[in-house]
Design a protein around this motif. Structure first.
Motif, PDB file in Angstrom:
ATOM      1  N   UNK A   1       0.746  -1.057  -0.190  1.00 37.41           N
ATOM      2  CA  UNK A   1      -0.093  -0.101   0.025  1.00 37.41           C
ATOM      3  C   UNK A   1       0.910   1.279  -0.045  1.00 37.41           C
ATOM      4  N   UNK A   2       2.214   1.274   0.038  1.00 40.78           N
ATOM      5  CA  UNK A   2       3.069   2.359   0.126  1.00 40.78           C
ATOM      6  C   UNK A   2       3.828   2.351  -1.274  1.00 40.78           C
ATOM      7  N   UNK A   3       4.911   3.032  -1.004  1.00 38.66           N
ATOM      8  CA  UNK A   3       5.805   3.284  -2.092  1.00 38.66           C
ATOM      9  C   UNK A   3       7.374   3.187  -1.575  1.00 38.66           C
TER      10      UNK A   3
ATOM     11  N   UNK B   1       5.524   2.077  -6.739  1.00 33.54           N
ATOM     12  CA  UNK B   1       4.268   1.750  -5.791  1.00 33.54           C
ATOM     13  C   UNK B   1       3.836   0.400  -5.719  1.00 33.54           C
ATOM     14  N   UNK B   2       3.514  -0.068  -4.451  1.00 29.77           N
ATOM     15  CA  UNK B   2       2.996  -1.314  -4.240  1.00 29.77           C
ATOM     16  C   UNK B   2       1.673  -1.382  -3.851  1.00 29.77           C
TER      17      UNK B   2
ATOM     18  N   UNK C   1       2.997  -4.608  -8.202  1.00 31.66           N
ATOM     19  CA  UNK C   1       3.645  -3.688  -8.458  1.00 31.66           C
ATOM     20  C   UNK C   1       2.287  -2.847  -9.101  1.00 31.66           C
ATOM     21  N   UNK C   2       1.866  -1.555  -8.765  1.00 34.07           N
ATOM     22  CA  UNK C   2       0.794  -0.928  -9.138  1.00 34.07           C
ATOM     23  C   UNK C   2       1.183   0.108 -10.334  1.00 34.07           C
ATOM     24  N   UNK C   3       2.309   0.927 -10.039  1.00 37.21           N
ATOM     25  CA  UNK C   3       3.012   1.820 -10.552  1.00 37.21           C
ATOM     26  C   UNK C   3       4.629   2.158 -10.630  1.00 37.21           C
ATOM     27  N   UNK C   4       5.121   2.614 -11.683  1.00 42.40           N
ATOM     28  CA  UNK C   4       6.505   2.887 -11.709  1.00 42.40           C
ATOM     29  C   UNK C   4       6.704   4.112 -12.437  1.00 42.40           C
ATOM     30  N   UNK C   5       7.441   5.193 -11.303  1.00 42.75           N
ATOM     31  CA  UNK C   5       7.798   6.422 -11.969  1.00 42.75           C
ATOM     32  C   UNK C   5       9.074   6.655 -12.368  1.00 42.75           C
ATOM     33  N   UNK C   6       9.293   6.592 -13.462  1.00 42.91           N
ATOM     34  CA  UNK C   6      10.798   6.517 -14.126  1.00 42.91           C
ATOM     35  C   UNK C   6      10.958   5.219 -15.025  1.00 42.91           C
TER      36      UNK C   6
END
Length: 213
Positions: free
Chosen positions: A110-112, A139-140, A174-179
């Motif tokens: 639920x965090x990152x 993001x998890x 893994x819900x999102x990756x920034x980069x």
């Protein structure tokens, strides 16, 4: 003559990423004692920030393999990499045990976190080394205890930095990756290209795999 890339890493994910990009890296795993490297550096300068932690190990691995290689009849570059996950300023490498992996996932869900991958590249013709760390926010998912226990039971998270993969069994969590996505896998292709250019080597100068191989 094409430049031979030597990967100073045992990571199958890094090798697969480089091969998928059309490269034909040679693998020579370093024998670096990672805890000893970090302990030595921190005894002289204090606790290393996570990004510097990853970079220090990447340099150590690159140096170890570069020093071990015999003279080659053509141009060669050695690539050393290391990845760590930063959570609230703390460094997390491979969990190694199921207990640590479960505890880490309960903290991450639920965090990152920030995945730092240190990259060091040495041109064996000149001895010049360039290095840098690439950092990507991950993001998890808010996974359940049962999902965590089952995932840890596969053994996969024990062997990878941060205790997760984005390109394997852990990808569903893994819900999102920034980069840079590939940086999370373990090697940033854009950063490798930039470091090569600093050495005066073009991306297309590297030895490439043959079509169909």
């Amino acid at each position: 003559m094409a430049v031979q890339l030597v990967l100073a890493s045992a990571s199958p994910a890094r090798l697969a990423t480089l091969r998928a990009a059309g490269l034909a890296p040679h693998v020579q795993v370093s024998g670096v004692d990672e805890p000893a490297v970090i302990a030595d550096l921190e005894s002289r300068g204090g606790v290393l920030p996570p990004a510097e932690h990853a970079l220090a190990l990447a340099r150590a691995k690159c140096d170890d393999v570069a020093n071990a290689l015999a003279p080659h009849d053509g141009p060669q570059v050695v690539l050393g990499c290391d990845s760590v996950l930063e959570i609230a300023g703390e460094v997390h490498g491979k969990p190694e045990t199921p207990q640590v992996a479960v505890a880490r996932w309960r903290r991450m869900r639920g965090g990152s976190g920030v995945l730092h991958s240190g990259h060091a590249l040495t041109d064996l013709r000149t001895g010049q080394q360039v290095s840098r760390t690439a950092s990507t926010v991950v993001h998890f998912a808010d996974v359940s205890d049962a999902e965590i226990e089952t995932y840890v039971g596969t053994g996969e998270p024990l062997r990878v930095a941060g205790g997760f993969t984005v390109d394997g069994l852990g990808g569903a969590f893994v819900t999102a990756v920034e980069g840079d996505y590939h940086n999370v896998v373990g090697v940033s292709l854009p950063l490798v290209r930039e470091l090569l250019l600093e050495l005066g080597i073009g991306w297309w100068d590297l030895e490439r795999s043959q079509p169909g191989s």
